[in-house]
Design an enzyme around this catalytic site. Structure first.
Site, PDB file in Angstrom:
ATOM      1  N   TRP A 105       0.231  -1.348   0.021  1.00 30.30           N
ATOM      2  CA  TRP A 105      -0.118  -0.349   0.152  1.00 30.30           C
ATOM      3  C   TRP A 105       1.190   1.400  -0.201  1.00 30.30           C
ATOM      4  O   TRP A 105       0.905   2.187  -0.305  1.00 30.30           O
ATOM      5  CB  TRP A 105      -1.324   0.385   1.424  1.00 30.30           C
ATOM      6  CG  TRP A 105      -1.781  -1.743   0.656  1.00 30.30           C
ATOM      7  CD1 TRP A 105      -1.865  -2.334   2.523  1.00 30.30           C
ATOM      8  CD2 TRP A 105      -2.449  -1.326   0.325  1.00 30.30           C
ATOM      9  NE1 TRP A 105      -2.742  -3.281   1.485  1.00 30.30           N
ATOM     10  CE2 TRP A 105      -3.984  -2.539   0.325  1.00 30.30           C
ATOM     11  CE3 TRP A 105      -3.250  -0.764  -0.991  1.00 30.30           C
ATOM     12  CZ2 TRP A 105      -4.614  -3.593  -0.417  1.00 30.30           C
ATOM     13  CZ3 TRP A 105      -4.297  -1.481  -1.654  1.00 30.30           C
ATOM     14  CH2 TRP A 105      -5.240  -2.637  -1.487  1.00 30.30           C
ATOM     15  N   ASP A 173      -1.300   6.663   6.212  1.00 31.36           N
ATOM     16  CA  ASP A 173      -2.054   5.934   6.364  1.00 31.36           C
ATOM     17  C   ASP A 173      -2.214   5.191   7.235  1.00 31.36           C
ATOM     18  O   ASP A 173      -1.341   4.384   7.529  1.00 31.36           O
ATOM     19  CB  ASP A 173      -1.841   5.605   5.090  1.00 31.36           C
ATOM     20  CG  ASP A 173      -2.994   3.752   4.632  1.00 31.36           C
ATOM     21  OD1 ASP A 173      -4.044   3.733   5.571  1.00 31.36           O
ATOM     22  OD2 ASP A 173      -3.098   3.135   3.472  1.00 31.36           O
ATOM     23  N   LYS A 197     -11.424  -2.042   7.975  1.00 27.76           N
ATOM     24  CA  LYS A 197     -10.227  -2.265   8.904  1.00 27.76           C
ATOM     25  C   LYS A 197     -11.125  -2.513  10.857  1.00 27.76           C
ATOM     26  O   LYS A 197     -11.502  -3.465  10.814  1.00 27.76           O
ATOM     27  CB  LYS A 197      -9.162  -2.833   8.252  1.00 27.76           C
ATOM     28  CG  LYS A 197      -8.237  -3.110   7.287  1.00 27.76           C
ATOM     29  CD  LYS A 197      -7.883  -2.025   5.901  1.00 27.76           C
ATOM     30  CE  LYS A 197      -7.699  -3.572   5.132  1.00 27.76           C
ATOM     31  NZ  LYS A 197      -7.324  -2.713   3.441  1.00 27.76           N
TER      32      LYS A 197
HETATM   33  C1  PLP Z   1      -6.515  -1.862   3.130  1.00 32.42           C
HETATM   34  C2  PLP Z   1      -5.740  -1.096   2.602  1.00 32.42           C
HETATM   35  C3  PLP Z   1      -5.557   0.292   1.666  1.00 32.42           C
HETATM   36  C4  PLP Z   1      -6.537   0.310   1.218  1.00 32.42           C
HETATM   37  O1  PLP Z   1      -8.179  -0.035   0.872  1.00 32.42           O
HETATM   38  P1  PLP Z   1      -9.202   0.465  -0.568  1.00 32.42           P
HETATM   39  O2  PLP Z   1     -10.259   1.078   0.530  1.00 32.42           O
HETATM   40  O3  PLP Z   1      -9.207  -1.069  -0.583  1.00 32.42           O
HETATM   41  O4  PLP Z   1      -8.622   1.650  -1.845  1.00 32.42           O
HETATM   42  C5  PLP Z   1      -4.971   1.335   1.970  1.00 32.42           C
HETATM   43  N1  PLP Z   1      -3.855   1.625   3.237  1.00 32.42           N
HETATM   44  C6  PLP Z   1      -3.630   0.050   3.503  1.00 32.42           C
HETATM   45  C7  PLP Z   1      -2.611   0.201   5.149  1.00 32.42           C
HETATM   46  C8  PLP Z   1      -4.317  -1.268   3.882  1.00 32.42           C
HETATM   47  O5  PLP Z   1      -4.394  -1.867   4.606  1.00 32.42           O
END
Ligand code: PLP
Length: 360
Positions: A105, A173, A197
């Site tokens: 990511w 992020d 998550k």
């Molecule tokens: C799951 C995840 C994403 C991606 O999220 P989407 O909503 O599928 O675009 C981005 N960053 C991290 C750290 C993630 O775990």
């Protein structure tokens, strides 16, 4: 009938049963309003305004931040939309942003930025397939438009214990570890997390941005991609994902009730118990070295790929799902987000032990 499988998936992830029950009730009749949450208007100054106000207040409270300094936005488009919006808003064509390349990511975020300006990869463990965390340099330039990093690498099971030292604006992020432990959120100029998550249902992304960042937007953008426009319109620039925001509100209330300090202790204990079993179990090996391990996503291998398939099936037969590793890594991955209880981790450990006995 209520759901009866334990979901250790990385996302969409498990939610506490009380949250699922409240969300279900809200679909049938929201707060005795006579309407479903799926029907309530977002501009009537009533129900949705309350949801928005409470959710934003809870985010700031849990992060220890003030509404004078930070804006809380609920946006759509998931993590990828943030990967794109961050450089669109903050990286001019002739300027440079720093990226810490610690996983899939993190790398994808960096790739998005390349289209808008210059990138400096501050450190990377891409060459070693991200099985460890890169060493963050101490002397990061203060001339960067921003520095971006991923606090927890969901796919590779690594997690930064320290916040990078830097005087350029810091962006993170936090999709897979927000509000899972104690952290100094005031160190960040912007942080974001997809909800599916640790924070609710897919379809909504939490963005917390320092107000002074909104004066640093470098190009004219369509309003839907412009953080300042979202802030000016208080997250109702367009029809917001009302239900998703409500599920996040339920999650935030649940986190608040438990207390981040308690959750942090519980999350550490859960991860510790599982890593301990992986180390003890003669069939299993943890992939990440102890000092880089995530307490949210635990990645490990069995003796060979065939045994991994067998173990995944064995778990499924015992009411446990979501333990298959990400397709880019293989092996197994168990996600231990806030909603997973210690009792559920113990149940998994019992199954791992039984599998070992069966193979002897
Ligand atoms: C799951 C995840 C994403 C991606 O999220 P989407 O909503 O599928 O675009 C981005 N960053 C991290 C750290 C993630 O775990």
């Amino acid at each position: 009938m209520i759901k009866d499988l334990i979901n250790f998936g990385a996302g969409p992830a498990a939610l506490a049963p009380s949250i699922l029950a409240a969300a279900a009730q809200a679909i049938v009749n929201y707060n005795n309003s006579g309407l479903s949450i799926l029907e309530i208007p977002h501009r009537d100054g009533k129900h949705f305004d309350e949801i928005l106000a409470e959710s934003k207040a809870l985010v700031l409270d849990l992060a220890g931040l003030s509404a004078d300094e930070y804006e809380v936005l609920w946006l759509q488009g998931g993590g990828r939309m943030q990967f794109a919006m961050i450089p669109m808003n903050f990286l001019a064509q002739d300027a440079t942003a720093g990226y810490i390349d610690s996983g899939f990511w993190a790398h994808d975020a960096q790739s998005h930025a390349l289209q808008y300006g210059n990138i400096e990869t501050l450190c990377s463990t891409r060459e070693s397939n991200y099985t460890s965390l890169p060493i963050v340099p101490k002397n990061i330039s203060d001339q960067l438009s921003y520095v971006h990093y991923t606090t927890n690498n969901t796919i590779y099971g690594t997690q930064f214990a320290q916040i990078p030292e830097c005087s350029s604006p810091l962006i993170a992020d936090m999709s897979s570890d927000i509000f899972s432990g104690q952290r100094d959120y005031s160190r960040y100029d912007l942080f974001y997390a997809v909800a599916q998550k640790n924070l609710g249902a897919a379809g909504v992304t939490l963005v917390v941005v320092k107000k002074n960042m909104l004066d640093k937007i470098v190009r004219k953008l369509p309003p839907i991609l412009d953080y300042k426009q979202h802030a000016l319109q208080h997250s109702v620039l367009n029809t917001p994902p009302v239900f998703g925001i409500y599920v996040s509100l339920l999650s935030l209330r649940w986190i608040q009730q438990k207390g981040i300090k308690n959750l942090a202790a519980e999350n550490n204990a859960k991860a510790e118990a599982l890593y301990k079993e992986i180390e003890r179990n003669s069939l299993l090996t943890a992939i990440v070295a102890a000092k880089n391990r995530s307490n949210m996503n635990v990645v490990f291998n069995a003796l060979n790929e065939e045994m991994e398939h067998e173990l995944i099936a064995y778990c499924n037969n015992n009411g446990i799902v979501g333990v298959k590793g990400h397709r880019s890594v293989g092996g197994l991955r168990v996600s231990l987000y806030n909603a997973i209880s210690m009792a559920q981790v113990q149940q998994l450990i019992t199954v791992l032990k039984a599998f070992e006995n069966e193979k002897k």
